[in-house]
Design a protein around this motif. Structure first.
Motif, PDB file in Angstrom:
ATOM      1  N   ALA A  30      33.221 101.153  35.906  1.00 11.57           N
ATOM      2  CA  ALA A  30      33.383 101.933  37.130  1.00 11.57           C
ATOM      3  C   ALA A  30      34.109 103.249  36.853  1.00 11.57           C
ATOM      4  N   VAL A  31      35.165 103.195  36.042  1.00 13.30           N
ATOM      5  CA  VAL A  31      35.909 104.416  35.707  1.00 13.30           C
ATOM      6  C   VAL A  31      35.025 105.371  34.905  1.00 13.30           C
ATOM      7  N   GLY A  32      34.295 104.829  33.937  1.00  9.20           N
ATOM      8  CA  GLY A  32      33.437 105.666  33.110  1.00  9.20           C
ATOM      9  C   GLY A  32      32.327 106.335  33.902  1.00  9.20           C
ATOM     10  N   ARG A  33      31.696 105.608  34.790  1.00 10.04           N
ATOM     11  CA  ARG A  33      30.596 106.185  35.579  1.00 10.04           C
ATOM     12  C   ARG A  33      31.115 107.217  36.570  1.00 10.04           C
ATOM     13  N   TRP A  34      32.316 106.987  37.095  1.00  8.92           N
ATOM     14  CA  TRP A  34      32.937 107.991  37.962  1.00  8.92           C
ATOM     15  C   TRP A  34      33.195 109.278  37.172  1.00  8.92           C
ATOM     16  N   ALA A  35      33.693 109.152  35.942  1.00  8.55           N
ATOM     17  CA  ALA A  35      33.940 110.339  35.111  1.00  8.55           C
ATOM     18  C   ALA A  35      32.646 111.086  34.808  1.00  8.55           C
ATOM     19  N   VAL A  36      31.590 110.348  34.493  1.00  8.67           N
ATOM     20  CA  VAL A  36      30.286 110.979  34.221  1.00  8.67           C
ATOM     21  C   VAL A  36      29.783 111.699  35.460  1.00  8.67           C
ATOM     22  N   GLU A  37      29.899 111.058  36.596  1.00  5.85           N
ATOM     23  CA  GLU A  37      29.410 111.636  37.858  1.00  5.85           C
ATOM     24  C   GLU A  37      30.054 112.989  38.136  1.00  5.85           C
ATOM     25  N   HIS A  38      31.316 113.140  37.769  1.00  4.44           N
ATOM     26  CA  HIS A  38      32.036 114.373  38.093  1.00  4.44           C
ATOM     27  C   HIS A  38      32.208 115.293  36.890  1.00  4.44           C
ATOM     28  N   GLY A  39      31.530 114.978  35.789  1.00  2.00           N
ATOM     29  CA  GLY A  39      31.558 115.849  34.623  1.00  2.00           C
ATOM     30  C   GLY A  39      32.908 115.944  33.947  1.00  2.00           C
ATOM     31  N   LEU A  40      33.709 114.876  34.011  1.00  2.00           N
ATOM     32  CA  LEU A  40      35.048 114.903  33.452  1.00  2.00           C
ATOM     33  C   LEU A  40      35.074 114.413  32.008  1.00  2.00           C
ATOM     34  N   TRP A  41      36.040 114.899  31.270  1.00  2.00           N
ATOM     35  CA  TRP A  41      36.351 114.360  29.961  1.00  2.00           C
ATOM     36  C   TRP A  41      37.211 113.114  30.132  1.00  2.00           C
ATOM     37  N   VAL A  42      37.148 112.211  29.166  1.00  2.07           N
ATOM     38  CA  VAL A  42      38.040 111.054  29.131  1.00  2.07           C
ATOM     39  C   VAL A  42      38.714 111.000  27.770  1.00  2.07           C
ATOM     40  N   LEU A  43      40.029 110.862  27.779  1.00  2.00           N
ATOM     41  CA  LEU A  43      40.752 110.528  26.552  1.00  2.00           C
ATOM     42  C   LEU A  43      41.189 109.081  26.696  1.00  2.00           C
ATOM     43  N   THR A  44      40.741 108.217  25.786  1.00  2.00           N
ATOM     44  CA  THR A  44      41.079 106.801  25.860  1.00  2.00           C
ATOM     45  C   THR A  44      41.856 106.375  24.622  1.00  2.00           C
ATOM     46  N   ASP A  45      42.979 105.734  24.847  1.00  2.00           N
ATOM     47  CA  ASP A  45      43.872 105.285  23.775  1.00  2.00           C
ATOM     48  C   ASP A  45      43.590 103.800  23.531  1.00  2.00           C
ATOM     49  N   GLU A  46      43.098 103.486  22.335  1.00  8.56           N
ATOM     50  CA  GLU A  46      42.675 102.113  22.032  1.00  8.56           C
ATOM     51  C   GLU A  46      43.583 101.439  20.993  1.00  8.56           C
ATOM     52  N   ILE A  47      44.814 101.891  20.892  1.00  4.66           N
ATOM     53  CA  ILE A  47      45.655 101.405  19.798  1.00  4.66           C
ATOM     54  C   ILE A  47      46.023  99.928  19.921  1.00  4.66           C
ATOM     55  N   TYR A  48      45.924  99.363  21.125  1.00  9.23           N
ATOM     56  CA  TYR A  48      46.228  97.935  21.312  1.00  9.23           C
ATOM     57  C   TYR A  48      44.955  97.088  21.413  1.00  9.23           C
ATOM     58  N   GLU A  49      43.855  97.582  20.885  1.00  6.37           N
ATOM     59  CA  GLU A  49      42.554  96.926  21.049  1.00  6.37           C
ATOM     60  C   GLU A  49      42.536  95.464  20.614  1.00  6.37           C
ATOM     61  N   HIS A  50      43.310  95.103  19.595  1.00  5.55           N
ATOM     62  CA  HIS A  50      43.280  93.735  19.067  1.00  5.55           C
ATOM     63  C   HIS A  50      44.331  92.827  19.690  1.00  5.55           C
ATOM     64  N   LEU A  51      45.158  93.367  20.569  1.00  7.97           N
ATOM     65  CA  LEU A  51      46.221  92.562  21.156  1.00  7.97           C
ATOM     66  C   LEU A  51      45.907  92.253  22.613  1.00  7.97           C
ATOM     67  N   VAL A  52      45.008  91.284  22.811  1.00  9.36           N
ATOM     68  CA  VAL A  52      44.661  90.794  24.142  1.00  9.36           C
ATOM     69  C   VAL A  52      44.767  89.270  24.120  1.00  9.36           C
ATOM     70  N   TYR A  53      45.037  88.682  25.284  1.00  7.33           N
ATOM     71  CA  TYR A  53      45.369  87.262  25.349  1.00  7.33           C
ATOM     72  C   TYR A  53      44.568  86.537  26.439  1.00  7.33           C
ATOM     73  N   GLY A  54      44.494  85.219  26.286  1.00 10.48           N
ATOM     74  CA  GLY A  54      43.836  84.403  27.289  1.00 10.48           C
ATOM     75  C   GLY A  54      42.377  84.776  27.450  1.00 10.48           C
ATOM     76  N   ASP A  55      41.952  84.938  28.688  1.00  8.51           N
ATOM     77  CA  ASP A  55      40.552  85.271  28.978  1.00  8.51           C
ATOM     78  C   ASP A  55      40.294  86.776  28.965  1.00  8.51           C
ATOM     79  N   ALA A  56      41.326  87.573  28.780  1.00  2.91           N
ATOM     80  CA  ALA A  56      41.145  89.028  28.779  1.00  2.91           C
ATOM     81  C   ALA A  56      40.377  89.466  27.536  1.00  2.91           C
ATOM     82  N   ALA A  57      39.664  90.586  27.654  1.00  6.84           N
ATOM     83  CA  ALA A  57      38.894  91.122  26.528  1.00  6.84           C
ATOM     84  C   ALA A  57      38.997  92.644  26.536  1.00  6.84           C
ATOM     85  N   PHE A  58      39.016  93.202  25.330  1.00  8.01           N
ATOM     86  CA  PHE A  58      39.022  94.653  25.183  1.00  8.01           C
ATOM     87  C   PHE A  58      37.599  95.182  25.278  1.00  8.01           C
ATOM     88  N   HIS A  59      37.414  96.287  26.006  1.00  5.65           N
ATOM     89  CA  HIS A  59      36.111  96.939  26.123  1.00  5.65           C
ATOM     90  C   HIS A  59      36.291  98.434  25.887  1.00  5.65           C
TER      91      HIS A  59
END
Length: 411
Positions: free
Chosen positions: A201-230
């Motif tokens: 939803a966030v990504g498609r909103w950014a595309v719709e309005h022609g915005l840049w996104v800076l995404t910080d993925e430094i904690y990509e491997h530290l997720v727990y339980g049923d959560a997942a990194f995307h």
């Protein structure tokens, strides 16, 4: 000649530039430094301040650095943008870990994640451009934006939404000056992890309005339980041409002191950031780059072991914090931070004092029971505390136990 008035002389008499003078010290590093200084003085301080794994860097990575020290080719300048073999390895690692296919020419090796963030913003922003920054935010984000000439625009989420902002909130903050939206999942300081649907939803909103996104993925491997990194540019491929990813070895491989991060993005942005780095710092230490090469090319066994320990500590700290009357702590799904609301304690009497802010409460906790925590003011949201659970199990239980006894006195 008449003497110049104070107003006329002030600009030339200023010793520190307005640009740099307006930057505040990193609150997390300041708290950590204070805790370490008290410890060095013999005080039994327990520090929850720094976002730093308490594990040593894995042996095979250290050995790679030792070998690199002995090789004369690492004693010389190397390309400012990074060792070619490390850039290729990071491109391969990015595909392996997140499914994002990039070329080595889209990678810039930086002196840690902080340099990656600043250089990415500097390459994208013009003076006055606005960046939407979900809050609570890591302390460095708004400062990097300001240094790059941009204007941070906070969008606040609280414990009722698990510290996740909605597209509706982002849209309400968007203006004709908005150029970039910052997206961080898993989050520092809250440990919030966005679902795939929320990421999309966030990504498609950014595309719709022609915005840049800076995404910080430094904690990509530290997720727990049923959560997942995307990874956002994987979930929304249409965003690739306006998406910059920052990452590093610090958290995944317990390499905070090695100072190796990177930028992944469109070639023109990476080239511009590389040009900036060529004048700012030139190449990252070759020894650290060789260590990072061993890290990103190796298995993920070490992070799996760390994640298991962090998960155990996560459950302990959340349970103990929620046992304190006046504290509300959502369960973090990623990173290694708890971010409890302490608004229920503010204004109450504790040992003859009535802390009105989370800054005052954090000071009281340090002075009375020698436990160091970071107040929410540092992250753009007063009324909260951040506690890193990247410390030993015994210290964690002892530290929160001290807080429990102290805060139980609140009246």
């Amino acid at each position: 000649m008449t003497a110049a008035t104070p107003q006329e002389t002030a600009p030339t008499d200023r010793r520190v530039s307005t640009r740099v003078g307006s930057i505040s010290e990193s609150a997390t590093l300041a708290v950590d430094a204070k805790a370490k200084a008290l410890k060095a003085a013999g005080r039994p301080v327990i520090g929850f301040g720094a976002g730093e794994p308490d594990f040593p860097t894995p042996d095979y990575i250290v050995e790679a650095a030792v070998e690199a020290c002995r090789d004369p080719k690492n004693h010389r300048y190397t390309p400012a943008g990074g060792l070619p073999e490390l850039k290729a390895a990071i491109a391969a690692k990015t595909l392996r870990d997140s499914g994002y296919e990039v070329e080595a020419s889209q990678v810039l090796i930086t002196n840690g994640g902080k340099q990656a963030i600043y250089e990415a913003f500097a390459a994208i922003l013009d003076p006055g451009d606005e960046v939407i920054v979900p809050a609570p935010y890591w302390t460095t984000y708004p400062e990097s934006i300001r240094l790059a000439g941009g204007v941070p625009v906070p969008v606040v989420a609280d414990e009722t939404t698990g510290y996740r902002v909605s597209v509706e909130q982002l849209e309400a903050a968007r203006t004709d000056r908005t150029k970039v939206v910052l997206f961080v999942s898993p989050s520092n300081p809250t440990g919030a992890v966005y679902s795939r649907e929320q990421v999309e939803a966030v990504g498609r909103w950014a595309v719709e309005h022609g915005l840049w996104v800076l995404t910080d993925e430094i904690y990509e491997h530290l997720v727990y339980g049923d959560a997942a990194f995307h990874s956002l540019p994987v979930v929304v491929p249409e965003l690739r041409d306006k998406c910059v990813v920052v990452n590093g070895v610090a958290k995944t491989y317990a390499m905070t002191g090695w100072r190796v991060g990177w930028v992944v993005g469109p070639k023109d942005v990476v080239k511009a950031a590389t040009n900036l780095q060529s004048h700012a710092t030139s190449n990252v230490s070759n020894v650290a780059q060789r260590a990072a090469l061993a890290a990103v090319s190796g298995e993920l066994d070490a992070v799996a072991a760390m994640r298991e320990a962090f998960d155990r500590r996560r459950k302990t700290i959340v349970r103990m914090l929620n046992e304190i009357e006046g504290v509300e702590c959502p369960v973090p799904e990623g990173a290694f931070y708890a971010y409890p609301s302490v608004k229920g304690l503010l204004g109450k009497e504790i040992r003859g004092r009535r802390p009105a802010t989370s800054v005052e409460l954090a000071e009281l906790i340090l002075e009375e029971v020698e436990v160091a925590v970071v107040p929410g003011e540092a992250f753009g949201t007063p009324g909260y505390l951040r506690l890193s659970y990247a410390l030993g199990d015994e210290d964690l239980a002892e530290g929160v136990g001290r807080m429990q006894k102290l805060l139980a006195e609140a009246r």
